[in-house]
Every structure is written in structure tokens, then in C-alpha cells.
Scaffold this motif. Structure first.
Motif, PDB file in Angstrom:
ATOM      1  N   LYS A 153       0.826  -1.209   0.000  1.00 46.82           N
ATOM      2  CA  LYS A 153       0.000   0.000   0.000  1.00 46.82           C
ATOM      3  C   LYS A 153       0.858   1.256   0.000  1.00 46.82           C
ATOM      4  O   LYS A 153       0.499   2.269  -0.610  1.00 46.82           O
ATOM      5  N   LEU A 154       1.969   1.211   0.703  1.00 45.73           N
ATOM      6  CA  LEU A 154       2.887   2.348   0.760  1.00 45.73           C
ATOM      7  C   LEU A 154       3.500   2.609  -0.614  1.00 45.73           C
ATOM      8  O   LEU A 154       3.528   3.738  -1.105  1.00 45.73           O
ATOM      9  N   TYR A 155       3.989   1.549  -1.262  1.00 55.15           N
ATOM     10  CA  TYR A 155       4.702   1.687  -2.545  1.00 55.15           C
ATOM     11  C   TYR A 155       3.721   1.863  -3.709  1.00 55.15           C
ATOM     12  O   TYR A 155       3.893   2.736  -4.550  1.00 55.15           O
ATOM     13  N   CYS A 156       2.718   1.001  -3.752  1.00 56.74           N
ATOM     14  CA  CYS A 156       1.595   1.103  -4.685  1.00 56.74           C
ATOM     15  C   CYS A 156       2.037   1.292  -6.136  1.00 56.74           C
ATOM     16  O   CYS A 156       1.700   2.291  -6.783  1.00 56.74           O
ATOM     17  N   LYS A 157       2.821   0.337  -6.621  1.00 62.76           N
ATOM     18  CA  LYS A 157       3.237   0.344  -8.022  1.00 62.76           C
ATOM     19  C   LYS A 157       2.890  -1.007  -8.653  1.00 62.76           C
ATOM     20  O   LYS A 157       3.045  -2.048  -8.010  1.00 62.76           O
ATOM     21  N   PRO A 158       2.437  -1.017  -9.891  1.00 62.21           N
ATOM     22  CA  PRO A 158       2.070  -2.276 -10.546  1.00 62.21           C
ATOM     23  C   PRO A 158       3.264  -3.241 -10.601  1.00 62.21           C
ATOM     24  O   PRO A 158       4.395  -2.823 -10.833  1.00 62.21           O
ATOM     25  N   GLY A 159       2.972  -4.518 -10.381  1.00 65.11           N
ATOM     26  CA  GLY A 159       4.005  -5.540 -10.521  1.00 65.11           C
ATOM     27  C   GLY A 159       4.734  -5.906  -9.242  1.00 65.11           C
ATOM     28  O   GLY A 159       5.473  -6.890  -9.208  1.00 65.11           O
ATOM     29  N   LYS A 163       5.922 -11.923  -2.514  1.00 65.61           N
ATOM     30  CA  LYS A 163       6.893 -13.003  -2.365  1.00 65.61           C
ATOM     31  C   LYS A 163       8.264 -12.621  -2.900  1.00 65.61           C
ATOM     32  O   LYS A 163       9.287 -12.902  -2.268  1.00 65.61           O
ATOM     33  N   ASP A 164       8.303 -11.961  -4.038  1.00 68.22           N
ATOM     34  CA  ASP A 164       9.566 -11.724  -4.734  1.00 68.22           C
ATOM     35  C   ASP A 164      10.242 -10.400  -4.395  1.00 68.22           C
ATOM     36  O   ASP A 164      11.463 -10.278  -4.537  1.00 68.22           O
ATOM     37  N   HIS A 165       9.471  -9.410  -3.971  1.00 70.59           N
ATOM     38  CA  HIS A 165      10.029  -8.066  -3.829  1.00 70.59           C
ATOM     39  C   HIS A 165       9.932  -7.475  -2.427  1.00 70.59           C
ATOM     40  O   HIS A 165      10.466  -6.387  -2.183  1.00 70.59           O
ATOM     41  N   CYS A 166       9.277  -8.158  -1.510  1.00 79.57           N
ATOM     42  CA  CYS A 166       9.149  -7.676  -0.126  1.00 79.57           C
ATOM     43  C   CYS A 166       9.778  -8.687   0.822  1.00 79.57           C
ATOM     44  O   CYS A 166       9.496  -9.891   0.724  1.00 79.57           O
ATOM     45  N   LEU A 167      10.605  -8.223   1.721  1.00 75.90           N
ATOM     46  CA  LEU A 167      11.382  -9.103   2.607  1.00 75.90           C
ATOM     47  C   LEU A 167      11.250  -8.610   4.037  1.00 75.90           C
ATOM     48  O   LEU A 167      11.454  -7.426   4.308  1.00 75.90           O
ATOM     49  N   VAL A 168      10.903  -9.517   4.938  1.00 75.07           N
ATOM     50  CA  VAL A 168      10.758  -9.184   6.361  1.00 75.07           C
ATOM     51  C   VAL A 168      11.861  -9.879   7.140  1.00 75.07           C
ATOM     52  O   VAL A 168      11.985 -11.107   7.077  1.00 75.07           O
ATOM     53  N   ILE A 169      12.657  -9.117   7.869  1.00 71.93           N
ATOM     54  CA  ILE A 169      13.762  -9.726   8.611  1.00 71.93           C
ATOM     55  C   ILE A 169      13.219 -10.483   9.827  1.00 71.93           C
ATOM     56  O   ILE A 169      12.077 -10.257  10.246  1.00 71.93           O
ATOM     57  N   PRO A 170      14.006 -11.396  10.420  1.00 72.25           N
ATOM     58  CA  PRO A 170      13.527 -12.174  11.572  1.00 72.25           C
ATOM     59  C   PRO A 170      13.062 -11.285  12.722  1.00 72.25           C
ATOM     60  O   PRO A 170      13.626 -10.228  12.983  1.00 72.25           O
ATOM     61  N   LYS A 185      12.872  -3.351  -8.990  1.00 76.33           N
ATOM     62  CA  LYS A 185      13.352  -2.471 -10.055  1.00 76.33           C
ATOM     63  C   LYS A 185      14.322  -1.440  -9.492  1.00 76.33           C
ATOM     64  O   LYS A 185      15.340  -1.782  -8.914  1.00 76.33           O
ATOM     65  N   GLU A 186      13.967  -0.155  -9.590  1.00 76.36           N
ATOM     66  CA  GLU A 186      14.886   0.888  -9.118  1.00 76.36           C
ATOM     67  C   GLU A 186      14.816   1.092  -7.607  1.00 76.36           C
ATOM     68  O   GLU A 186      15.652   1.786  -7.031  1.00 76.36           O
ATOM     69  N   ALA A 187      13.837   0.508  -6.972  1.00 74.72           N
ATOM     70  CA  ALA A 187      13.635   0.731  -5.536  1.00 74.72           C
ATOM     71  C   ALA A 187      14.339  -0.343  -4.707  1.00 74.72           C
ATOM     72  O   ALA A 187      14.166  -1.539  -4.933  1.00 74.72           O
ATOM     73  N   LYS A 188      15.136   0.100  -3.752  1.00 73.23           N
ATOM     74  CA  LYS A 188      15.713  -0.799  -2.754  1.00 73.23           C
ATOM     75  C   LYS A 188      15.775  -0.002  -1.466  1.00 73.23           C
ATOM     76  O   LYS A 188      16.686   0.796  -1.249  1.00 73.23           O
TER      77      LYS A 188
END
Length: 208
Positions: A153-159, A163-170, A185-188
Motif C-alpha cells: 500500500k505504501l509503494y503502490c506500483k504495478p508488478g 513473495k519476490d520483492h518484499c522481505l521481512v527480517i527475523p 526495479k529501481e527501488a531498494k
């Protein structure tokens, strides 16, 4: 029922949560809807969804806004006319709104065992530290879902993929906070996340 909980993560951000005990008619009588919003709520087949929609408008009034102050962009992200940032969520009998000067995202979810069945659709790296045999497995999965939904919801960009682009640390359930990443893509970028549980529900919110 009156407002369930108010949280102030910082001086520019407020979270409000509503427990929906009112009937559809009670909620409808208390809010002033734009014509298109009224048409939308009247067209909903589920009274649960109708009550969730209306309770969010009631929460807006708790912030001093009305339905006329709210609009959505082409990606479905909500905005306020005064330029403040807003994010919205509702699940069963709870709804939540966060408003901030910063870009934000929020999610509320009911804790249900069936989340384990779909975990493979939104969990990847996190399986490295999750243990299916622990009592808090369902709770942790729900936190991870809420965190990733709030990032979406924060980023709100198509695609963007949970699973592939969001990572939650322990994290531990009693931490009440964690860190998460969007790598797309360009966001990290890294985000601080706060989460908490209440009455069988989980809430998480991300602040940029």
C-alpha cells in the motif's frame, strides 16, 4: 462502539482503529457520502463489506475529514485533498486508518489457520527463520502478511510481488517491531515496521 484505539507513532502520524459493532443502518446514518461512494456501498453484496466501508468513513470523521476529502488515484491508492498521506484497512469487525506527513501503509488481518495453506504464495526468504512446529507460527505468518500488505500500500506500483520483492527480517512476536525491505526495479529501501495483536487480529504499519 466508540473508537477502539489511537496510536501516535510520531508527532506527524496517527493511527486510529474502530471496532465495528454498529449495524449497517447506524453507520450509514452517521456518515455523509459522495454520490459515487453511496452508489458503491449500495452495490456491495456483503453487509460485512458495507459496514467496513462505512466504518472507514466514520474514522475519517474522527480525524476531522469527510468522504469528500478522500479520493483515489489510478492505482487505487487513497489520498487526501490537503496533501496528507493516508492508508486504510478493514478486516471483519475492525477497520483502521493511518494519516501522516510521511508516506505510509497499514493492514489489519484476522488471525486464521488457513493462512498456512497460502503461505507459499507470499513467503520466500522468511521460511528460513519460520518454524511450522511453534505455537506462534500462524501469528508470525499473519504479521508477515500484514507487513507486506502495508509495504504494498505504501509503494503502490504495478508488478510489486509480496513473495519476490518484499522481505521481512527475523522478529519475535513480543518485539512489536521489525524491519522490512522493498527490492523492486529501481527501488531498494528499508522500512521500520510496527505491529501488534488484539482480539485475534494483527495490525502492522509502515512509515517511509
Amino acid at each position: 462502539m466508540p473508537l477502539y484505539k489511537t496510536i501516535h507513532p510520531n508527532s506527524q502520524t496517527t493511527v486510529k482503529i474502530w471496532k465495528i459493532t454498529e449495524s449497517y443502518d447506524e453507520l450509514l446514518a452517521k456518515v455523509n457520502l459522495k454520490p459515487n461512494a453511496l452508489e458503491r456501498v449500495l452495490g456491495m453484496k456483503s453487509e460485512l463489506h458495507q459496514r467496513g466501508f462505512l466504518s472507514v468513513r466514520w474514522l475519517l470523521q474522527e480525524f476531522g475529514y469527510t468522504d469528500k476529502d478522500l479520493f483515489y488515484d489510478e492505482f487505487g491508492k487513497p489520498h487526501l485533498k490537503d496533501g496528507k498521506q493516508i492508508s486504510i484497512s478493514h478486516s471483519f469487525n475492525f477497520s483502521a486508518v493511518i494519516i501522516s506527513d510521511s508516506i505510509i501503509g497499514i493492514d489489519v488481518e484476522k488471525q486464521r489457520k488457513k493462512i498456512a495453506v497460502i503461505a507459499h504464495k507470499f513467503v520466500d526468504y522468511e521460511f528460513d527463520y519460520l518454524d511450522k512446529n511453534t505455537d506462534d507460527y500462524i501469528n508470525k505468518l499473519t504479521v508477515i502478511w500484514c507487513v507486506k500488505e502495508s509495504l504494498y500500500k505504501l509503494y503502490c506500483k504495478p508488478g510489486l510481488s509480496f513473495k519476490d520483492h518484499c522481505l521481512v527480517i527475523p522478529f519475535n512476536m513480543d518485539d512489536a517491531e521489525t524491519m522490512a525491505w522493498i527490492d523492486y526495479k529501481e527501488a531498494k529501501k528499508r522500512y521500520n515496521i510496527e505491529f501488534f495483536e488484539f482480539e485475534g487480529f494483527t495490525c502492522a504499519y509502515a512509515i517511509a
